[in-house]
Motif scaffolding. Structure first.
Motif, mmCIF file in Angstrom:
data_model
loop_
_atom_site.group_PDB
_atom_site.id
_atom_site.type_symbol
_atom_site.label_atom_id
_atom_site.label_comp_id
_atom_site.label_asym_id
_atom_site.label_seq_id
_atom_site.Cartn_x
_atom_site.Cartn_y
_atom_site.Cartn_z
ATOM 1 N N GLN A 1 -5.339 -36.320 -11.824
ATOM 2 C CA GLN A 1 -5.360 -37.422 -12.806
ATOM 3 C C GLN A 1 -6.524 -37.274 -13.773
ATOM 4 O O GLN A 1 -6.380 -37.504 -14.980
ATOM 5 C CB GLN A 1 -5.439 -38.770 -12.084
ATOM 6 N N ILE B 1 -4.979 -35.640 -5.717
ATOM 7 C CA ILE B 1 -4.433 -36.490 -6.792
ATOM 8 C C ILE B 1 -5.507 -36.962 -7.791
ATOM 9 O O ILE B 1 -5.309 -36.856 -9.005
ATOM 10 C CB ILE B 1 -3.676 -37.701 -6.195
ATOM 11 N N ALA C 1 0.130 -34.459 -14.942
ATOM 12 C CA ALA C 1 1.104 -35.379 -14.331
ATOM 13 C C ALA C 1 1.769 -34.696 -13.138
ATOM 14 O O ALA C 1 1.862 -33.459 -13.084
ATOM 15 C CB ALA C 1 2.148 -35.771 -15.366
#
Lengths: 99, 130
Positions: A64, A60, A69
């Protein structure tokens, strides 16, 4: 086996080689610029060719950092944070970083 | 579980040192033991004592030194990789004369035997590279 890939698949063959080699029960973790592979576009056809029994994870914080997204990710991709990364490492043996 | 790591890439140019550091933080928080971090090839620049990044940036070298001070993580720099790149520890710098010791606090210099030992002793060995 847990494969860890860190290269953008449009510039490097590490992910393609892992996809070709992976067998049922293997896991592929995408970190750093390898997370570009999850974008639901041309490059994710690489992931679409995977056996259903091979799981794909993306980190993640690296998604980011690159402005990707979660809803842009190819639907077969799971996401993990660093704690999840550690969990994948402890759950799988051997672990192989591919460059 | 005992986990060892290997870092093969230079800090600031590649993400390897950052990825490894975040991984270690998560591993320690999860109760695992980080047995050793072995710095190999251009990864030896993680141990460069005189690195002085701008004050508003992360200080990668200091971050490693702090990790050793706080959690006792063994930070080992490959002697051949280091000497090839001019990163000398105090004894060698003195012996050669005219060189400054360049190894940051908390690191030690050793050979590939310690990399092999880490791979054998740890339950998992993870490589971060360029």
């Amino acid at each position: 086996m847990l494969y860890i890939i860190n290269k953008n698949p449009s510039q490097n063959l590490a992910l393609k080689n892992c996809v070709d080699q992976a067998i049922a029960g293997d896991v592929i973790l995408l970190i750093e610029s390898a997370v570009y592979a999850v974008i639901n576009a041309a490059q994710s056809t690489l992931l679409q060719s995977l056996d259903d029994q091979v799981s794909v994870y993306a980190l993640i914080p690296d998604l980011q950092a690159r402005g990707i997204a979660l809803d842009q990710c190819y639907r077969g991709v799971n996401v993990v944070d660093y704690a999840g990364f550690v969990g994948l490492v402890t759950e799988h043996q051997p672990v192989r970083s591919c460059f | 579980m005992k986990i060892s790591l290997q870092i093969n890439a230079s800090p600031y140019q590649h993400q390897a040192a950052d990825s490894a550091w975040h991984f270690i933080q998560a591993a320690i928080l999860s109760g695992h033991e980080v047995y050793r971090v072995f710095f190999y090839h251009d990864g030896i620049f993680n141990a460069l004592r005189d690195a002085r990044p701008p004050g508003d940036e992360r200080d990668i070298v200091k971050r490693w030194s702090d990790l050793n001070a706080k959690h006792g993580v063994d930070l080992v720099v490959c002697v051949s990789s280091a000497q090839r790149r001019g990163l000398l520890e105090q004894t060698v710098a003195k012996k050669l004369g005219g060189y400054q010791a360049a190894l940051a606090d908390g690191f030690r210099i050793a050979g590939l035997g310690l990399l092999m030992e880490a791979i054998i002793e740890a339950d998992r060995h993870i490589t971060f590279g360029a």
